[in-house]
Design an enzyme around this catalytic site. Sequence first.
Site, mmCIF file in Angstrom:
data_model
loop_
_atom_site.group_PDB
_atom_site.id
_atom_site.type_symbol
_atom_site.label_atom_id
_atom_site.label_comp_id
_atom_site.label_asym_id
_atom_site.label_seq_id
_atom_site.Cartn_x
_atom_site.Cartn_y
_atom_site.Cartn_z
ATOM 1 N N ASP A 103 0.788 -1.266 -0.089
ATOM 2 C CA ASP A 103 -0.041 0.001 0.060
ATOM 3 C C ASP A 103 0.901 1.250 0.033
ATOM 4 O OD1 ASP A 103 0.625 -0.524 2.820
ATOM 5 O OD2 ASP A 103 -0.516 1.376 3.240
ATOM 6 N N ASP A 106 6.583 0.348 1.882
ATOM 7 C CA ASP A 106 7.139 -0.702 2.443
ATOM 8 C C ASP A 106 6.849 -2.024 1.673
ATOM 9 O OD1 ASP A 106 4.485 -0.739 3.285
ATOM 10 O OD2 ASP A 106 5.038 -0.161 5.473
ATOM 11 N N TYR A 245 -2.492 -1.281 11.569
ATOM 12 C CA TYR A 245 -3.280 -0.558 10.664
ATOM 13 C C TYR A 245 -4.675 -0.319 11.401
ATOM 14 C CZ TYR A 245 -1.193 1.711 6.460
ATOM 15 O OH TYR A 245 -0.777 2.605 5.555
ATOM 16 N N GLU A 484 6.253 9.855 1.406
ATOM 17 C CA GLU A 484 5.955 8.581 0.915
ATOM 18 C C GLU A 484 4.408 8.435 0.265
ATOM 19 O OE1 GLU A 484 5.514 4.129 3.283
ATOM 20 O OE2 GLU A 484 5.094 5.776 4.334
#
Length: 511
Positions: A103, A106, A245, A484
Amino acid sequence: MAPRVASLPPPISVHRLCVRILPVYLLAVAVAAPWLVPPCSASFSFGFPARHDYRDALAKSILFFDAQRSGRLPPGQRASWRGDSGVSDGAAAGVDLEGGYYDAGDNVKFGFPMAFTTTMLAWSVLEFGDSMPRDERRHATAAVRWATDYLLKTLAQPGVIFVQVGDPWKDHDCWERPEDMDTERTVYNVSAGRPGSEIAGETAAALAAASMVFREADPVYAETLLEHAREAFEFADTAGGCPFYCDFNGYQDELLWGAAWLRRASKDDTFLQYIQNNGKTLGAEDSSNEFGWDNKHAGLNVLVSKFIEGEVLALQSYKEFADSFICTLIPESSSPHITYTPGGMLYKPGGSNMQHVTSISFLLLTYAKYLSKSSHTVNCGDISVGPVTLQQQAKKQVDYLLGDNPMKMSYMIGYGDRYPQRIHHRASSLPSIKDHPQRIACKEGTPYYNSSGSNPNPLIGAVVGGPGEDDVYEDDRADFRKSEPTTYINAPLVGVLAFLVDNPNPGHIWH
């Protein structure tokens, strides 16, 4: 007295920029290269006419998803610098979990943001697919299917949903390509003993929304998606809680969100009754001007508003909350409203701000479509807000993202002449496996992380987290909150850009 018609905030003048922004980051430029800074008396603004190539930006925003793929890559893989990865994901748990998306920057596959990404990609195609050039609609649909094929695998065992692959702590301790991963690919799941209603509810929403994307082209696949969406929702409705998450705003909004998508996809009034009967208990009346993987309230209200017209007066409160949300986005309204930066970007604290820019812009356009079709406006105190105002507000946010900002920088990689070069993304920042086939182990990637050089593999179409409340962006790989990219930034942007391809100067009225 008749309410005033809202207009957009005035263009940001150079004088205002000089007063509010120059002290922060233009001072160095002014000293070193004064010819680059316009005089404060210059006649200039950021209220640009349509001049962006929205079709190019749309194509790149979809291409980004190719580069985020996990698993064995298909023959038509367009981000050719990537290789196969995570091909044995799930094996340790006796289940096939190959595929899906990383997503962000990473190498963990997080089910919650992946499911939200899928919902928003599908919604983008459903609402604005007709504005996409044929090839881009095909690529967007393929991006949805890459996700749903994986989500179906996560529901392979009764009473269990596999929600994550990869140990986030160990993964985040390494800087390595997905093709080289040697960290544990731990599999996490939720079940009756380990509840996770938020992930199950979002998975239900994703599969239901996607079923509508494939209904005409592949009705058998569409029915499979809808059947599993029902299963995921049933699980969500009888569970509670989450692993990594997690949803910091609770799981109740995902239950209503999943039910709303199932109602739209199936026309089954059972889900309409669920929304009606459980709305108050599940927090539908919670005031919120947020929308993202963690909080669905604003999106829920907009979605329900689209199918209640002439149906259920008891659901009218959803439209009222949607109207209130819209008013918080209008600077001229008397409502307490969202913060905007001096350069005009919608801003919320917490990092990765472009996720708010793209998701809220999507809601603005979707609600504008609803207002046009129903011949409604939004009453924000003494201001009457119509669909054109919402369209222009969304365009302004996207134009900021594409370069109409104080930094004169596009925050989409590969779009325009100036964009971030050192993004926080492992695969992009390390040599491609095609150029450097030798393995780069966990800590061997650290010099690349610390390098001041540009990423060797431009992640075309990726949108970074973006600047902070002062409009400043330093292009620092280590500052993951700003540098990111994520799939859930891009997913709603696909729909917004599709609209702008057909409507570069908003004022479109749907019929």
